[in-house]
Design a protein around this motif. Structure first.
Motif, short mmCIF file in Angstrom:
data_model
loop_
_atom_site.label_atom_id
_atom_site.label_comp_id
_atom_site.label_asym_id
_atom_site.label_seq_id
_atom_site.Cartn_x
_atom_site.Cartn_y
_atom_site.Cartn_z
N GLY A 18 0.78 -1.25 0.05
CA GLY A 18 0.03 -0.13 -0.10
C GLY A 18 0.87 1.29 0.04
N PHE A 19 2.23 1.08 0.31
CA PHE A 19 2.88 2.30 -0.03
C PHE A 19 3.97 2.12 -0.99
N ASP A 20 4.05 3.32 -1.94
CA ASP A 20 4.57 2.97 -2.97
C ASP A 20 5.68 4.18 -3.33
N GLY A 21 6.42 4.42 -4.44
CA GLY A 21 7.28 5.35 -4.53
C GLY A 21 8.67 5.23 -4.39
N GLU A 22 9.29 6.16 -4.70
CA GLU A 22 10.68 5.72 -4.57
C GLU A 22 11.28 5.91 -3.29
N VAL A 23 12.10 5.01 -2.63
CA VAL A 23 12.50 4.96 -1.15
C VAL A 23 13.68 6.04 -1.09
N LEU A 24 13.54 7.05 -0.48
CA LEU A 24 14.54 8.08 -0.22
C LEU A 24 15.70 7.61 0.79
N LEU A 25 15.05 6.96 1.63
CA LEU A 25 16.06 6.72 2.97
C LEU A 25 15.44 5.56 3.78
N ALA A 26 15.92 4.63 4.22
CA ALA A 26 15.49 3.75 5.20
C ALA A 26 16.71 3.50 6.19
N SER A 27 16.17 3.54 7.64
CA SER A 27 17.31 3.36 8.65
C SER A 27 17.62 2.05 9.02
N ALA A 28 16.97 1.04 8.10
CA ALA A 28 17.58 -0.60 8.07
C ALA A 28 17.33 -0.94 6.59
N ASP A 29 17.89 -2.00 6.30
CA ASP A 29 17.64 -2.58 5.03
C ASP A 29 16.09 -3.08 4.91
N LEU A 30 15.32 -2.58 3.52
CA LEU A 30 14.15 -3.32 3.72
C LEU A 30 14.27 -4.64 3.18
N ALA A 31 13.45 -5.45 3.30
CA ALA A 31 13.66 -7.09 2.90
C ALA A 31 12.28 -7.42 2.38
N GLU A 32 12.37 -7.94 0.99
CA GLU A 32 11.00 -8.55 0.44
C GLU A 32 9.67 -7.65 0.64
N GLY A 33 9.92 -6.41 0.77
CA GLY A 33 8.69 -5.38 0.84
C GLY A 33 8.21 -5.22 2.29
N ARG A 34 9.01 -5.57 3.44
CA ARG A 34 8.78 -5.42 4.79
C ARG A 34 9.75 -4.35 5.43
N LEU A 35 9.16 -3.81 6.51
CA LEU A 35 10.02 -2.79 7.10
C LEU A 35 10.55 -3.59 8.58
N PRO A 36 11.66 -3.59 8.71
CA PRO A 36 12.20 -4.42 9.93
C PRO A 36 11.66 -3.70 11.31
N ALA A 37 11.89 -4.57 12.34
CA ALA A 37 11.54 -4.00 13.59
C ALA A 37 12.35 -2.72 14.11
N GLY A 38 11.80 -2.04 14.81
CA GLY A 38 12.85 -0.80 15.18
C GLY A 38 13.27 -0.04 14.03
N SER A 39 12.46 0.41 12.95
CA SER A 39 13.19 1.04 11.81
C SER A 39 12.06 1.99 11.22
N ALA A 40 12.66 2.86 10.25
CA ALA A 40 11.61 3.82 9.70
C ALA A 40 12.22 3.94 8.07
N VAL A 41 11.18 4.22 7.15
CA VAL A 41 11.49 4.49 5.74
C VAL A 41 10.85 5.91 5.47
N TRP A 42 11.28 6.45 4.36
CA TRP A 42 10.71 7.77 3.50
C TRP A 42 10.39 7.37 2.24
N PHE A 43 9.52 7.56 1.73
CA PHE A 43 9.20 7.38 0.42
C PHE A 43 8.76 8.81 -0.35
N ALA A 44 9.23 8.88 -1.29
CA ALA A 44 9.09 10.09 -2.24
C ALA A 44 7.67 10.30 -2.33
N LYS A 45 7.02 11.51 -2.62
CA LYS A 45 5.71 11.71 -3.20
C LYS A 45 5.89 11.91 -4.54
#
Length: 517
Positions: A490-517
């Motif tokens: 349900g979230f798409d767009g370019e990943v600008l920054l993630a505090s941990a590596d995203l794996a298989e479309g999942r956000l790891p525990a204790g992490s954050a991600v920014w998507f460009a609009k």
């Protein structure tokens, strides 16, 4: 340097004792700070908040000021200050200095004159003196307790009176009912504004005014410094009258200069009162300092701050660590888990509308030093509680610049507090230019924040109860506060920054991600 810079700035707190030591005496100094301006420029910060550097006996690390117009020789000279300020301005970085108006040092000329003049004198009226009751000579005038532990009253050397000190006995509280105190601090403001500073962080901005008659508090009189309990000596309405006289002073000067309040209040509504248009520009939101790493607590604090500050037209002011609180890496669990959560929380803050404060060393992922030897501690809290409370020295350890050396590049000698094993790997030298390091994460996050400026905040549907998601007008931010990965469907767009590596479309525990609009 644009107008209203302070509404969306990233401001870096420099604790002078522990930032950089240029002369090799083990204590940080102004020349050391000046030498590191290029580092702060590369980090991308807009301004420096400089903790106290004034002439002081250093009973409370400079928050006991003996002369508000002089530099402590440990840190340098006024010429060193001017050179540091010029270097910062040349790099496009503003400078906010600490102001300590609630109390002076007991070595201040005013207090020494008060002790010499005796009871009933004009000199003593600049502070809070009260007569000793002959029937109860060992009983203080009220039940107020110092926030550093023990009574808030100390007997004068002649034994005839008590004097008030909400902090250490070497920090007598000034009497803001006295016009001389008002005139003196307006003069101090002008002294530093004339030198070119860009504003003031006001220490204990919720103090200064005491309730009439100095009545007892509830309970045993104990008040936590890092807390939100109202009392007869904190957050009294009279403080606002002081700031209404200060605002015209700072507005006499060009350059969009500001006041920021350290104001511990019992609600966001009370904190917003300091930010009315004729008072101060910013007030730290400490709710996130006190909050556990949980989505519901962060959401509550963010909503309250945005709603109440909007009512007075002030920017939100976000902070996770400073020189008075345990570093958030350690608060969130220490080790890899604590660091991961700290980076996620920082990424969240940098996506919020408003101002973000960064405490020196957090960009390196520094942890709280919990095992300092007793013999090196200096915080008065440690001594006034007989070691029951270890105090704040653990967040004030000199930061590491290099992987080797007696103080890991802080200076050419051992620092005033010892650095722990493992900090070599957290040094600037070890992290500079290294993909995935905390330092490079901060640099990238601050640069992206400036390129994608927030214009508001709209909450979005969260992937789970342990997640926050919002649109700030420029990026979509998703933060996972939980212990398990969550789907980003349900979230798409370019990943600008993630505090941990995203794996298989999942956000790891204790992490954050920014998507460009």
């Amino acid at each position: 340097m644009s107008d209203n810079w302070w509404r969306e700035a990233v401001i870096y707190q420099v604790y002078p004792r522990s930032f950089a030591d240029a002369n090799g005496d083990g204590m940080g100094d102004l020349a050391g700070i000046r030498s590191r301006i290029p580092y702060l420029s590369a980090l991308g910060v807009d301004a420096i908040w400089l903790s106290p550097f004034y002439a002081s006996p250093q009973k409370d690390a400079g928050y006991d000021v003996a002369d508000y117009r002089a530099i402590d020789p440990r840190f340098g000279t006024l010429d060193d200050f001017d050179a540091m300020l010029e270097a910062a301005h040349e790099a496009g970085i503003r400078l906010i200095v600490d102001l300590v108006p609630n109390h002076s040092s007991s070595e201040h000329e005013w207090f020494k004159a008060a002790l010499a003049a005796g009871p009933g004198s004009a000199e003593r009226d600049r502070y809070h003196f009260r007569d000793v009751d002959p029937a109860k000579p060992e009983t203080p005038p009220n039940n107020w307790q110092s926030v550093f532990g023990g009574p808030a009253w100390t007997r004068t050397p002649d034994g005839k009176q008590w004097y008030l000190h909400l902090f250490d006995s070497s920090q007598p509280d000034l009497n803001w009912d006295n016009p001389e105190v008002h005139a003196e601090f307006q003069s101090i403001l002008r002294f530093w504004l004339d030198r070119g500073v860009d504003g003031f962080r006001i220490d204990v901005a919720h103090g200064m005014v005491k309730a009439e008659g100095l009545p007892d508090t509830g309970g045993d009189g104990t008040i936590e410094m890092i807390g939100t309990t109202r009392s007869p000596f904190f957050d009294q309405d009279g403080v606002h009258d002081i700031y209404r006289t200060w605002r015209p002073v700072i507005e006499e000067y060009d350059g969009d200069r500001i006041f920021v309040a350290e104001a511990w209040t019992d609600s966001a509504e009370r904190r917003a009162l300091y930010l009315r248009p004729d008072e101060l520009h910013q007030a730290f939101n400490f709710d996130l300092v006190l909050a556990p790493f949980k989505a519901v607590d962060f959401r509550k604090a963010i909503d309250a701050e945005i709603a109440n500050n909007a009512g007075v037209g002030a920017p939100c002011t976000w902070v996770l660590s400073n020189h008075d609180v345990q570093r958030h890496v350690t608060r969130y669990g220490d080790g890899p888990i604590g660091l991961a959560r700290a980076k996620a929380a920082t990424q969240l803050l940098l996506a919020l509308p408003g101002v973000v404060y960064v405490y020196q060393g957090e960009e390196l992922g520094l942890n709280e030093v919990l095992d300092l030897p007793d013999e090196v501690r200096e915080d008065p809290t440690f001594f006034r509680t007989n070691g029951e409370q270890i105090g704040r020295d653990g967040c004030r350890v000199p930061i590491p610049w290099k992987t080797e050396g007696p103080s890991l590049g802080f200076g050419d000698a051992a620092g005033w507090l010892p650095q722990p094993e493992g900090w070599s790997e957290k040094s600037v030298e070890a992290e500079d230019g290294v993909a995935g390091s905390t330092l490079e994460f901060y640099r990238q996050a601050i640069a992206l924040r400036k390129a994608h400026k927030a214009s508001g905040l709209t909450w979005l549907d969260e992937p789970s109860a342990d997640t926050l998601a919002f649109d700030n007008g420029a990026v979509v931010c998703v933060v996972n506060f939980g212990d398990e990965p969550v789907s980003l469907d349900g979230f798409d767009g370019e990943v600008l920054l993630a505090s941990a590596d995203l794996a298989e479309g999942r956000l790891p525990a204790g992490s954050a991600v920014w998507f460009a609009k």
